[in-house]
Write an enzyme that holds these catalytic residues in place. Structure first.
Site, PDB file in Angstrom:
ATOM      1  N   LYS A 268      31.548  30.820  -5.946  1.00 19.87           N
ATOM      2  CA  LYS A 268      30.111  30.745  -6.201  1.00 19.87           C
ATOM      3  C   LYS A 268      29.436  32.017  -5.674  1.00 19.87           C
ATOM      4  O   LYS A 268      29.838  32.543  -4.639  1.00 19.87           O
ATOM      5  CB  LYS A 268      29.508  29.532  -5.475  1.00 19.87           C
ATOM      6  N   ARG A 342      34.890  16.592 -10.742  1.00 20.23           N
ATOM      7  CA  ARG A 342      35.420  15.671 -11.758  1.00 20.23           C
ATOM      8  C   ARG A 342      36.918  15.440 -11.577  1.00 20.23           C
ATOM      9  O   ARG A 342      37.442  14.394 -11.916  1.00 20.23           O
ATOM     10  CB  ARG A 342      35.094  16.218 -13.160  1.00 20.23           C
TER      11      ARG A 342
HETATM   12  N1  BES Z   1      29.040  21.014  -6.553  1.00 20.82           N
HETATM   13  C1  BES Z   1      28.697  21.629  -7.775  1.00 20.82           C
HETATM   14  C2  BES Z   1      27.410  21.082  -8.404  1.00 20.82           C
HETATM   15  C3  BES Z   1      26.133  21.267  -7.624  1.00 20.82           C
HETATM   16  C4  BES Z   1      25.248  22.261  -7.998  1.00 20.82           C
HETATM   17  C5  BES Z   1      25.795  20.425  -6.598  1.00 20.82           C
HETATM   18  C6  BES Z   1      24.052  22.408  -7.321  1.00 20.82           C
HETATM   19  C7  BES Z   1      24.607  20.593  -5.907  1.00 20.82           C
HETATM   20  C8  BES Z   1      23.735  21.572  -6.279  1.00 20.82           C
HETATM   21  C9  BES Z   1      29.823  21.449  -8.803  1.00 20.82           C
HETATM   22  O1  BES Z   1      31.095  21.330  -8.273  1.00 20.82           O
HETATM   23  C10 BES Z   1      29.811  22.654  -9.684  1.00 20.82           C
HETATM   24  O2  BES Z   1      29.926  23.715  -9.182  1.00 20.82           O
HETATM   25  N2  BES Z   1      29.679  22.456 -10.986  1.00 20.82           N
HETATM   26  C11 BES Z   1      29.627  23.530 -11.922  1.00 20.82           C
HETATM   27  C12 BES Z   1      30.416  23.124 -13.147  1.00 20.82           C
HETATM   28  C13 BES Z   1      30.651  24.243 -14.111  1.00 20.82           C
HETATM   29  C14 BES Z   1      31.581  25.268 -13.514  1.00 20.82           C
HETATM   30  C15 BES Z   1      31.225  23.670 -15.374  1.00 20.82           C
HETATM   31  C16 BES Z   1      28.174  23.814 -12.269  1.00 20.82           C
HETATM   32  O3  BES Z   1      27.397  22.864 -12.333  1.00 20.82           O
HETATM   33  O4  BES Z   1      27.830  24.960 -12.427  1.00 20.82           O
HETATM   34 ZN    ZN Z   2      32.010  23.208  -7.854  1.00 21.50          ZN
END
Ligand code: BES
Ligand code: ZN
Ligand code: ZN
Length: 488
Positions: A268, A342
């Site tokens: 990230k 997921r």
């Molecule tokens: N933990 C994150 C989602 C999240 C985002 C939680 C903001 C709390 C605040 C999740 O694991 C994630 O990173 N999801 C990605 C999925 C994508 C790579 C398909 C996302 O939402 O960008």
């Molecule tokens: Zn994630």
């Protein structure tokens, strides 16, 4: 900490009496209280408009040292959330003034369009939730109150006392969830968080099992283990059981427990990674909901399942393009290692459904940023093939102000998840509809059961504090689940 009594608010000796005041109508039957408010309103500096406040010292004819007046707007527009807000503000004000206790005068239900139970619960919740600070790492400037008294003018029935005890249990659990989520990731790797949950659960009479990595390997939690493999902190699966006598239904609750989500090799960026200790908020809410179940005498069997992992990049980490197996046997092509939630959920859900044959399964997860784009920071997304189940969750959300909105599970979007070389891809590919494709991915692993998925990525962790919560973890989901359980 929270006490309900029916006392004469005029005779009551106290340091601070907090009184809700409407713009257009008296909310209190007591004549001296009403005439005191009328007198103050006569100065035209405080009118009772929403969010106006006023402190009056040594008010004539009352025994309170000071009264806090809180404007709550027009009487006909007062809902439970305005009462929670008023109560929360009373507590915050008393804390800021270094008081040790406050008395809150409950408005007469007759003057509002609400049932007495709703009025008492809302005031009690707002007060109890506001009286909390996360003080593990820094001594707070002010201490929280030792006691909160709710005073109602009319004699109160025993059932209202029970109500206070029950909401005390749910709010206490909500605060426990907040503390767990606010704890930084260095102090809650899976094994440590599992132990904390175990302690709280055992103290409340639940059965707890912590499954370690050899057990997960033996059982075939391959998808969960793929996420876990990049971190030095080894995964755990916690199973909590509340099995009351005579229960007719069994509910499985699964909570995403990523103790830190760095994104893995799809690291990230700055701006998105800083708050990712919150990625176990689903697990925290599920565990806390179970902790409150015995005190609330919930009638159904509850099984809490918490897959706990840390998502880290390393030489051992799983990669984009990897094809992994799952507990259910399907193969998944990894599209992005940041879509890890997921992968731990499908193993935990499929295993739990197979092991416990629940009537209903609900998972709570900080699953997608896309859900935050869709609904903002204060509303969770609910997905379910069962509209009635979704409706009931949305309704429970309205009543608790842990708001939820149903989003669709369109069959044809499943196409987006297709992989050329595995049974399914892990992500939707394109930029759009990410909360939906994530939910559709889960749905492929929970076929033919009553199931709902709640994406709490928005409301789990807040940038700004509210009237009855600080910035950071909100404990979202604990009150929601309990309210929903009451409707079963
Ligand atoms: N933990 C994150 C989602 C999240 C985002 C939680 C903001 C709390 C605040 C999740 O694991 C994630 O990173 N999801 C990605 C999925 C994508 C790579 C398909 C996302 O939402 O960008
Ligand atoms: Zn994630
Ligand atoms: Zn995540």
């Amino acid at each position: 900490m929270l006490k309900l009594s029916s006392l004469d608010p005029v005779a009551l000796k106290c340091k601070a009496l907090a009184i809700p005041v409407a713009e257009d109508k008296s909310l209190h039957q007591n004549r001296i209280i009403s005439s005191t408010i009328k007198h103050i309103k006569g100065y035209k500096e405080f009118t009772g408009k929403e969010s106006e406040t006023m402190t009056v010292y040594d008010p004539k004819r009352l025994n309170a040292k000071r009264i806090f007046l809180f404007g709550v707007g027009k009487a006909a527009e007062i809902d439970t959330e305005k009462l929670r807000t008023m109560a929360g503000k009373s507590i915050k004000k008393a804390i800021a003034f270094d008081l040790t206790e406050v008395v809150i005068l409950i408005p007469s239900a007759k003057a509002l369009r609400l049932a007495p139970e709703e009025v008492i619960s809302a005031v009690g919740e707002g007060a109890r939730l506001a009286n909390h600070q996360f003080d593990r790492y820094k001594k707070p400037k002010h201490q929280v109150l030792k006691q909160i008294r709710l005073v109602a003018e009319k004699p109160f029935l025993t059932k209202h006392r029970t109500l206070i005890n029950q909401l005390d249990a749910v709010c206490g659990a909500t605060l426990l969830a907040r503390d767990w989520v606010n704890t930084p990731a260095n102090d809650k790797p899976p094994a440590v968080f599992a132990r904390k949950v175990k302690q709280a659960a055992q103290n409340n009479g639940l059965k707890v099992e912590i499954k370690d990595e050899p057990w997960l390997k033996k059982q075939g939690f391959k998808s969960m283990l793929a996420v876990a493999q990049g971190s030095n902190n080894r995964p755990r699966l916690v199973v909590l059981k509340y099995l009351p006598k005579g229960a007719k239904k069994t509910i499985v609750l699964v909570g995403k427990g990523v103790t830190f989500d760095s994104g893995g090799l799809n690291l990230k960026p700055t701006g998105a990674i800083e708050t990712m200790k919150c990625d176990m908020s689903g697990a925290a809410a599920v565990a806390a909901a179970l902790v409150a179940a015995p005190k609330r005498k919930v009638k159904h069997n509850l099984i809490g399942v918490l897959p706990l992992v840390e998502n880290m990049p390393s030489g051992k980490a799983f990669r984009p393009g990897d094809i992994i197996k799952t507990w259910a046997g399907k193969t998944v092509e990894i599209g992005n290692t940041d879509a890890e939630g997921r992968l731990i959920l499908i193993d935990a859900i499929a295993w739990a459904v197979d092991s416990f044959s629940p009537d209903i399964t609900i998972d709570m997860a900080t699953l997608t940023g896309a859900c935050v784009v869709a609904l903002g920071e204060k509303i969770a997304g609910v997905f379910s093939p069962d509209d009635k189940l979704a409706d009931n969750l949305v309704k429970a959300g309205r009543e608790t102000h842990e708001r939820c909105w149903q989003l669709p599970l369109p069959e044809d979007y499943k196409e987006l998840l297709k992989s050329e070389i595995a049974d399914t891809g892990s992500i939707g590919g394109g930029r759009w509809g990410g909360a939906i494709t994530a939910a559709l991915f889960l749905s492929e692993f929970v076929k033919d059961i009553r199931w709902a998925h709640i994406d709490i990525a928005g409301p789990a962790f807040l940038k700004k504090g509210g009237p009855y919560g600080e910035a950071g973890a909100s404990g979202f989901g604990v009150r929601l689940i309990h309210r929903w359980l009451d409707t079963l």
